[in-house]
Design an enzyme around this catalytic site. Sequence first.
Site, PDB file in Angstrom:
ATOM      1  N   HIS A 104      -7.223  -5.848  -0.699  1.00  0.00           N
ATOM      2  CA  HIS A 104      -6.058  -4.978  -0.594  1.00  0.00           C
ATOM      3  C   HIS A 104      -4.962  -5.594   0.279  1.00  0.00           C
ATOM      4  CE1 HIS A 104      -3.956  -1.234  -1.096  1.00  0.00           C
ATOM      5  NE2 HIS A 104      -3.921  -0.986   0.205  1.00  0.00           N
ATOM      6  N   SER A 143       0.835  -1.198   0.000  1.00  0.00           N
ATOM      7  CA  SER A 143       0.000   0.000   0.000  1.00  0.00           C
ATOM      8  C   SER A 143       0.878   1.259   0.000  1.00  0.00           C
ATOM      9  CB  SER A 143      -0.955  -0.048   1.205  1.00  0.00           C
ATOM     10  OG  SER A 143      -1.962   0.910   1.099  1.00  0.00           O
ATOM     11  N   ASP A 158      -9.434  -5.729  -5.215  1.00  0.00           N
ATOM     12  CA  ASP A 158      -8.997  -4.675  -4.297  1.00  0.00           C
ATOM     13  C   ASP A 158      -9.962  -3.492  -4.373  1.00  0.00           C
ATOM     14  OD1 ASP A 158      -7.582  -2.635  -2.955  1.00  0.00           O
ATOM     15  OD2 ASP A 158      -5.663  -3.524  -3.514  1.00  0.00           O
TER      16      ASP A 158
END
Length: 345
Positions: free
Chosen positions: A324, A169, A296
């Site tokens: 995610h 991320s 995601d």
Amino acid sequence: MGNGFICMKKKESKDVGSRSKRMGRSQRKLLAEEELLHRQALSMALHQHQLSQRLDGSMSRRIGSTSSRRRNLSDPFSNGKQVPDFLENIKSKKIILIHGAGFGAWCWYKTIALLDEVGLIPIALDLTGSGIDVLDTNSVTTVAEYSKPLIVYLEKLAEDEKVILVGHSSGGACISYALEHFPQKISKAIFLSATMVTDGQRPFDVFAEELGSAERLMQESQYLIYGNGKDKPPTGFMFEKQQMKGLFFNQSSTKDVALAMVSMRPIPLGPMMERLSLSSEKYGTGRRFYIQTLDDHALSPDVQEKLVGENPPEGVYKIKGSDHCPFFSKPQSLHKILVEIAQIP
């Protein structure tokens, strides 16, 4: 005719019953494997916690592998297995796991257990103000401050030692920063559904499609945190639990979601809004790989595809059915890809 029909129904019923039993056995096997993985990871976490109590305070900021010690049948991760021969040829066995905003080293527990089991050396770091790092999140204002634990770790490496970085991320911005400042220490950089930004881009810009523009966030968001008072600029933000579940954990198990709900911390706003300075001479020479997550909701597959199109890495991998957080929802698939990338000469 009637008897024939009845016999066919009985046979059909028997076949269905056999298939059901086979499916039941397969499902039970998967559940047993998942439960074993949980036990291994928790055992490792307990071991590291006990170790951190005996050593200096800096040890509490990272969760590391025990692969360097001699393996035996009492090792909770070995299961009596031999380290695969093909891993002996891998030059960079240390894999440094960098979490995303709001997360901590704790989120990698399944990945640590799996990598450790095959003989690699995973080390998960808590970034500044994250996990069990004691610094107040509101005081973290730059990518340099946020990435400091990673930078300190790289500085302490032996002169000829290299490691593999994995950034999840917004942790992608941290490994990009590291690539710019320590390209000679990094053999490969793996971006996991991550902010693989270009020169002059802000990490937050990558999430703009799902979260709205930065300007809109600053003006309207009810999730902002004003650590220095309402009359000062916001210092962080934190989503509500239900929104986090929808954005990050739409394919993750209830156990892992529960872990995240009690472990996540506010996201420092400064590092997310900083424009990174990345040069072709340093960052541009790094070996980058990207792992896409195809279910995601926080960083859509389209956005991830755009990232790799605008800033092409050496290799692109995809995990079907992953939200995610593939370290929760698809740990085995993630593990296989990490091992495959580690083997690339």
